[in-house]
Design a protein around this motif. Structure first.
Motif, PDB file in Angstrom:
ATOM      1  N   ALA A 130       0.829  -1.206   0.000  1.00  0.00           N
ATOM      2  CA  ALA A 130       0.000   0.000   0.000  1.00  0.00           C
ATOM      3  C   ALA A 130       0.864   1.257   0.000  1.00  0.00           C
ATOM      4  CB  ALA A 130      -0.937   0.001   1.203  1.00  0.00           C
ATOM      5  N   TRP A 131       1.938   1.232   0.777  1.00  0.00           N
ATOM      6  CA  TRP A 131       2.822   2.408   0.839  1.00  0.00           C
ATOM      7  C   TRP A 131       3.475   2.680  -0.516  1.00  0.00           C
ATOM      8  CZ3 TRP A 131       5.735   1.073   6.042  1.00  0.00           C
ATOM      9  CH2 TRP A 131       4.807   1.125   7.099  1.00  0.00           C
ATOM     10  N   LYS A 132       3.911   1.626  -1.182  1.00  0.00           N
ATOM     11  CA  LYS A 132       4.530   1.797  -2.504  1.00  0.00           C
ATOM     12  C   LYS A 132       3.511   2.330  -3.502  1.00  0.00           C
ATOM     13  CE  LYS A 132       7.216  -0.524  -6.104  1.00  0.00           C
ATOM     14  NZ  LYS A 132       6.440   0.155  -7.171  1.00  0.00           N
ATOM     15  N   PHE A 133       2.297   1.799  -3.412  1.00  0.00           N
ATOM     16  CA  PHE A 133       1.238   2.242  -4.321  1.00  0.00           C
ATOM     17  C   PHE A 133       0.929   3.728  -4.098  1.00  0.00           C
ATOM     18  CE2 PHE A 133      -3.296   2.591  -5.535  1.00  0.00           C
ATOM     19  CZ  PHE A 133      -3.202   2.130  -6.848  1.00  0.00           C
ATOM     20  N   GLY A 134       0.864   4.130  -2.838  1.00  0.00           N
ATOM     21  CA  GLY A 134       0.615   5.535  -2.529  1.00  0.00           C
ATOM     22  C   GLY A 134       1.790   6.417  -2.910  1.00  0.00           C
ATOM     23  N   TRP A 135       3.010   5.916  -2.677  1.00  0.00           N
ATOM     24  CA  TRP A 135       4.207   6.692  -2.998  1.00  0.00           C
ATOM     25  C   TRP A 135       4.303   6.974  -4.495  1.00  0.00           C
ATOM     26  CZ3 TRP A 135       7.502   9.868  -1.009  1.00  0.00           C
ATOM     27  CH2 TRP A 135       8.721  10.114  -1.630  1.00  0.00           C
ATOM     28  N   ASP A 136       3.925   6.005  -5.305  1.00  0.00           N
ATOM     29  CA  ASP A 136       3.950   6.207  -6.761  1.00  0.00           C
ATOM     30  C   ASP A 136       3.006   7.335  -7.161  1.00  0.00           C
ATOM     31  OD1 ASP A 136       5.782   4.178  -7.036  1.00  0.00           O
ATOM     32  OD2 ASP A 136       4.300   2.643  -7.546  1.00  0.00           O
ATOM     33  N   GLU A 137       1.858   7.408  -6.510  1.00  0.00           N
ATOM     34  CA  GLU A 137       0.896   8.475  -6.831  1.00  0.00           C
ATOM     35  C   GLU A 137       1.383   9.822  -6.307  1.00  0.00           C
ATOM     36  OE1 GLU A 137      -2.597  10.472  -8.122  1.00  0.00           O
ATOM     37  OE2 GLU A 137      -1.527   8.650  -8.729  1.00  0.00           O
ATOM     38  N   ILE A 138       2.101   9.820  -5.208  1.00  0.00           N
ATOM     39  CA  ILE A 138       2.620  11.061  -4.635  1.00  0.00           C
ATOM     40  C   ILE A 138       3.545  11.769  -5.618  1.00  0.00           C
ATOM     41  CG2 ILE A 138       4.306  11.902  -2.919  1.00  0.00           C
ATOM     42  CD1 ILE A 138       2.957  10.044  -0.889  1.00  0.00           C
ATOM     43  N   GLN A 139       4.260  11.011  -6.431  1.00  0.00           N
ATOM     44  CA  GLN A 139       5.199  11.624  -7.377  1.00  0.00           C
ATOM     45  C   GLN A 139       4.500  12.581  -8.336  1.00  0.00           C
ATOM     46  OE1 GLN A 139       8.320  10.861  -6.402  1.00  0.00           O
ATOM     47  NE2 GLN A 139       7.102   9.624  -4.965  1.00  0.00           N
ATOM     48  N   SER A 140       3.223  12.343  -8.585  1.00  0.00           N
ATOM     49  CA  SER A 140       2.466  13.213  -9.494  1.00  0.00           C
ATOM     50  C   SER A 140       1.971  14.479  -8.805  1.00  0.00           C
ATOM     51  CB  SER A 140       1.263  12.453 -10.072  1.00  0.00           C
ATOM     52  OG  SER A 140       1.681  11.284 -10.739  1.00  0.00           O
ATOM     53  N   ASN A 141       1.951  14.473  -7.476  1.00  0.00           N
ATOM     54  CA  ASN A 141       1.459  15.628  -6.711  1.00  0.00           C
ATOM     55  C   ASN A 141       2.369  15.814  -5.499  1.00  0.00           C
ATOM     56  OD1 ASN A 141      -1.406  15.976  -8.076  1.00  0.00           O
ATOM     57  ND2 ASN A 141      -1.167  13.804  -7.649  1.00  0.00           N
ATOM     58  N   PHE A 142       3.642  16.066  -5.779  1.00  0.00           N
ATOM     59  CA  PHE A 142       4.654  15.993  -4.741  1.00  0.00           C
ATOM     60  C   PHE A 142       4.535  17.124  -3.720  1.00  0.00           C
ATOM     61  CE2 PHE A 142       8.926  16.043  -2.905  1.00  0.00           C
ATOM     62  CZ  PHE A 142       9.142  14.679  -2.725  1.00  0.00           C
ATOM     63  N   LEU A 143       4.490  18.354  -4.161  1.00  0.00           N
ATOM     64  CA  LEU A 143       4.474  19.491  -3.244  1.00  0.00           C
ATOM     65  C   LEU A 143       3.082  19.806  -2.720  1.00  0.00           C
ATOM     66  CD1 LEU A 143       7.001  21.993  -4.888  1.00  0.00           C
ATOM     67  CD2 LEU A 143       7.343  20.549  -2.873  1.00  0.00           C
ATOM     68  N   PHE A 144       2.085  19.705  -3.590  1.00  0.00           N
ATOM     69  CA  PHE A 144       0.713  20.019  -3.213  1.00  0.00           C
ATOM     70  C   PHE A 144      -0.189  18.861  -3.630  1.00  0.00           C
ATOM     71  CE2 PHE A 144       2.822  24.089  -3.893  1.00  0.00           C
ATOM     72  CZ  PHE A 144       2.582  24.721  -2.686  1.00  0.00           C
ATOM     73  N   GLY A 145      -1.006  18.388  -2.692  1.00  0.00           N
ATOM     74  CA  GLY A 145      -1.822  17.213  -2.933  1.00  0.00           C
ATOM     75  C   GLY A 145      -3.106  17.514  -3.662  1.00  0.00           C
ATOM     76  N   ARG A 146      -4.034  16.562  -3.568  1.00  0.00           N
ATOM     77  CA  ARG A 146      -5.300  16.642  -4.302  1.00  0.00           C
ATOM     78  C   ARG A 146      -6.489  16.885  -3.389  1.00  0.00           C
ATOM     79  NH1 ARG A 146      -5.224  13.971  -9.197  1.00  0.00           N
ATOM     80  NH2 ARG A 146      -7.302  14.857  -9.436  1.00  0.00           N
ATOM     81  N   GLY A 147      -6.236  17.313  -2.165  1.00  0.00           N
ATOM     82  CA  GLY A 147      -7.341  17.638  -1.260  1.00  0.00           C
ATOM     83  C   GLY A 147      -7.655  16.531  -0.267  1.00  0.00           C
ATOM     84  N   PHE A 148      -8.302  16.915   0.818  1.00  0.00           N
ATOM     85  CA  PHE A 148      -8.681  15.969   1.852  1.00  0.00           C
ATOM     86  C   PHE A 148      -9.503  14.830   1.271  1.00  0.00           C
ATOM     87  CE2 PHE A 148      -7.084  17.653   5.687  1.00  0.00           C
ATOM     88  CZ  PHE A 148      -7.473  16.818   6.716  1.00  0.00           C
ATOM     89  N   ALA A 149      -9.235  13.623   1.756  1.00  0.00           N
ATOM     90  CA  ALA A 149      -9.931  12.397   1.366  1.00  0.00           C
ATOM     91  C   ALA A 149      -9.513  11.892  -0.011  1.00  0.00           C
ATOM     92  CB  ALA A 149     -11.448  12.582   1.411  1.00  0.00           C
TER      93      ALA A 149
END
Length: 436
Positions: free
Chosen positions: A305-324
């Motif tokens: 799960a952590w690897k799966f989430g980390w891969d997605e983080i690379q696309s929104n590294f500094l600023f995320g996609r919002g709560f939830a």
């Protein structure tokens, strides 16, 4: 316990009637919950309001459909409690400042809502989180100022009873309190009861720090026993190690902050060495099966799960996609993750926060959390041990990014209690009296 049950019979019957109503008709339970909070506010029963809200969040974590009413009404109740504070200033003369270190994080979370695939859902989650941090602690301050010992007595006896009921169900309703062979009590899963007992234990220690005599010896033993048994039966490694971390560092920080700091450094240096041999050590003690050492390397699927989430983080590294967003992203990919052997979310508060608000938001969150505990450290030697335990706990669970769960509210309550200074010292010696 008999005295507690007799003296608080009305309140106990009122809140436990929710469960009965939930088994009969969900809509009946919905109405009864809302009516309960309006009735308690009309009588200015602020202590019962807090206990009832915590109980509602507790029931809302249960996975059985009979408790759907709790999941559907907790948002409404949070709004009601917020309205009570905003329009009843005379009963809340001292306002909580607990949210001050989190202001940057909360503002950024609100701004990030527009980036979520469903912005309105993200907005709702963010507002809920903001209300929990800014409004609910005002109740804690009020109760601590008025009669903290009395409130804590009823709070811990009430939830001690709730945990006890979960344990007794092992005998007469085993199916409802076990999941995949592990005990979960009245909560949704074994890790949930573990997380609850972790923050519950920290809050208990904080309460005892201010009011050493708020529970009698037999009552204290009862509460400790139901917590310990709940953790043991759940076989939650996270809870066991988190509580051990808290108890271990508490002993040294009680002696001296300097000694505590030295032990922290030494422990950090030894951690890598010990972690390499941990499965061997556990197995040699005959506890390999209990601690599920075969899953230690992959964290029971968490590494996936952590690897799966980390891969997605690379696309929104500094600023995320919002709560939830973490919930949304794992939900739309749940079939693929299930095929790989993982169920649920990312199980990591840091990665959840990173996905939701980016690296900037994560740094703001960590600052707010650590700043709150360091502020409390000037008032209580328990603060930093509590911080270390919570930082460890949320490494394996995402509960601190949720507002309407039974864990975050206890953590905020613990921080408020540890920071609190205005205590009537004479009250420490008072015998607790019932709320009702």
């Amino acid at each position: 316990m008999k005295v507690f049950l007799k003296q608080n019979a009305q309140f106990l019957l009122l809140v436990f009637s929710w469960i009965v109503a939930g088994h009969i008709l969900k809509e009946l339970a919905d109405g009864l919950v809302i009516l309960t909070f309006l009735l308690l506010k009309n009588k200015n029963r602020y202590a019962e309001l807090v206990i009832a809200f915590c109980f509602l969040l507790f029931l809302g974590d249960n996975r059985h459909h009979e408790y759907d009413f709790a999941r559907d009404t907790k948002d409404i109740v949070l709004i009601l409690l917020s309205i009570f504070v905003l329009f009843d200033k005379k009963h809340f003369p001292q306002q909580s400042r607990l949210f001050y270190p989190f202001i940057a994080f909360l503002v950024l979370s609100l701004v990030m809502c527009y980036r979520h695939p469903t912005p309105f859902l993200s907005f709702q989650k963010t507002i809920s989180y903001i209300l929990l941090f800014t409004v609910i602690p005002n109740y804690f301050i009020k109760l601590l100022n008025e009669n903290g010992a009395r409130f804590f007595h009823t709070f811990f006896m009430f939830f001690g009873l709730v945990l006890f009921i979960g344990l007794t169900m092992i005998i007469w309703n085993n199916h409802d309190v076990f999941l995949a062979g592990r005990f979960n009590g009245l909560l949704g899963n074994p890790n949930g009861i573990g997380s609850y007992c972790t923050v519950f234990s920290i809050l208990l220690a904080a309460a005892l720090f201010h009011y050493p005599n708020f529970l009698s010896r037999s009552e204290l033993y009862f509460v400790i026993a139901v917590v310990a048994l709940s953790v043991i039966f759940s076989s939650s490694r996270n809870a066991i190690f988190s509580i051990m971390i808290f108890l271990f560092f508490r002993r040294f920080y009680k002696i001296s902050s300097l000694i505590g700091f030295v032990i922290v450094i030494v422990s950090a240096l030894l951690f890598q060495i010990v972690s390499q041999y941990l499965p061997t050590i556990i197995s040699s003690l005959g506890l390999g099966s209990y601690f599920r050492v075969e899953h230690l390397d992959d964290g029971s699927g968490r590494l996936l799960a952590w690897k799966f989430g980390w891969d997605e983080i690379q696309s929104n590294f500094l600023f995320g996609r919002g709560f939830a967003y973490e919930e949304y992203y794992f939900f739309i990919n749940k079939e693929m993750l299930s095929d790989l052997g993982h169920q649920g979310g990312i199980h990591n508060t840091y990665l959840s926060t990173w996905l939701n608000t980016g690296l900037v938001g994560l740094l703001f969150f960590i600052f707010g959390l650590t700043r709150s505990f360091f502020k409390a450290a000037s008032n209580s030697y328990l603060a930093l041990p509590a911080l270390f335990a919570i930082l460890f706990s949320i490494m394996f669970e995402s509960w601190f990014v949720g507002s309407l769960n039974p864990f975050t509210i206890l953590a905020l309550f613990a921080i408020t209690t540890l920071q609190h200074k205005k205590i009537d010292r004479a009250e420490k010696e008072k015998s607790p009296i019932p709320l009702l």
